[in-house]
Design an enzyme around this catalytic site. Structure first.
Site, PDB file in Angstrom:
ATOM      1  N   CYS A   1      17.951  -9.504 -24.081  1.00 60.95           N
ATOM      2  CA  CYS A   1      18.744  -8.342 -24.479  1.00 60.95           C
ATOM      3  C   CYS A   1      20.020  -8.317 -23.639  1.00 60.95           C
ATOM      4  O   CYS A   1      19.943  -8.374 -22.399  1.00 60.95           O
ATOM      5  CB  CYS A   1      17.930  -7.071 -24.268  1.00 60.95           C
ATOM      6  SG  CYS A   1      18.861  -5.542 -24.570  1.00 60.95           S
TER       7      CYS A   1
ATOM      8  N   CYS B   1      14.859 -10.659 -38.422  1.00 55.25           N
ATOM      9  CA  CYS B   1      16.276 -10.844 -38.747  1.00 55.25           C
ATOM     10  C   CYS B   1      17.111 -10.020 -37.762  1.00 55.25           C
ATOM     11  O   CYS B   1      17.203  -8.794 -37.882  1.00 55.25           O
ATOM     12  CB  CYS B   1      16.521 -10.395 -40.188  1.00 55.25           C
ATOM     13  SG  CYS B   1      18.182 -10.711 -40.793  1.00 55.25           S
TER      14      CYS B   1
END
Length: 206
Positions: A121, A193
């Site tokens: 992240c 996705c």
């Protein structure tokens, strides 16, 4: 019209709604924010300098940059105010991760890298995906058949565009990453996705 084109058209409508209502709008790669000059309103600089709030204690799975699983570890959830998120993220990443937007298909790095590594992240550094699980979905967004650790992501129902989807957030900071669908390859049959701006690739160190 394909599902991908539907999403792109709806994102454009969201942009126009924000422009008409005075919200935060992205124009030519920059952000236009409402300007507050009234007395008593905290400036963006002052808010960005405010210490980060103490987030809840989380038990996540930690990984070294060389891919080694370090086991479960206690981390504090990253909690920031809006000005601090703007300071921490690029404009595009802020729009996707903190406003649950979607980047344009094929606009970012979506192909599987040529070297082993993992994705973290960009906001809190939580390990999210191993590049070994990445595949070419043909959608223009980086796609994976599973996260690096189930507890490192949060999945929740999303009905924002009139149909039910499953949104995927980072467990370490609750930032939006993308969506998961059930049309992926074996062995899971899933397609995570993701938005490329919501991922930071780290090549595997020796």
């Amino acid at each position: 019209m394909s599902r991908t084109k539907d999403i792109v058209m709806l994102e454009r409508r969201r942009f126009l709604r924000a422009a008409l209502t005075g919200g935060t709008v992205a124009v030519a790669g920059t952000w236009l924010l409402p300007v507050f000059s009234r007395r008593g309103v905290t400036s963006g600089e002052a808010m960005a300098a405010t210490p980060a709030a103490q987030g809840e204690d989380l038990l996540l799975e930690c990984f070294a940059d060389d891919g080694r699983h370090l086991g479960s570890c206690h981390v504090r959830k990253l909690v920031l105010n809006d000005a601090q998120w703007h300071q921490r993220l690029s404009d595009d990443a802020y729009y996707v991760m903190r406003r649950e937007g979607t980047e344009r298909a094929f606009s970012g790095q979506h192909e599987k890298p040529s070297v082993p590594g993992l994705y973290r992240c960009p906001a809190c550094d939580t390990a999210l995906f191993d590049a070994a699980t990445q595949f070419d979905s043909g959608t223009g967004w980086p796609s994976f058949w599973q996260p690096i650790a189930k507890k490192n992501v949060i999945e929740k129902r999303d009905n924002s565009f009139g149909w039910e989807r499953t949104a995927v957030n980072c467990a370490g900071c609750d930032s939006h990453l993308g969506h998961v669908f059930d049309d992926g390859p074996r062995p899971t049959g899933l397609r995570y996705c993701m938005n490329s701006v919501a991922l930071r690739f780290v090549p595997r160190t020796s």
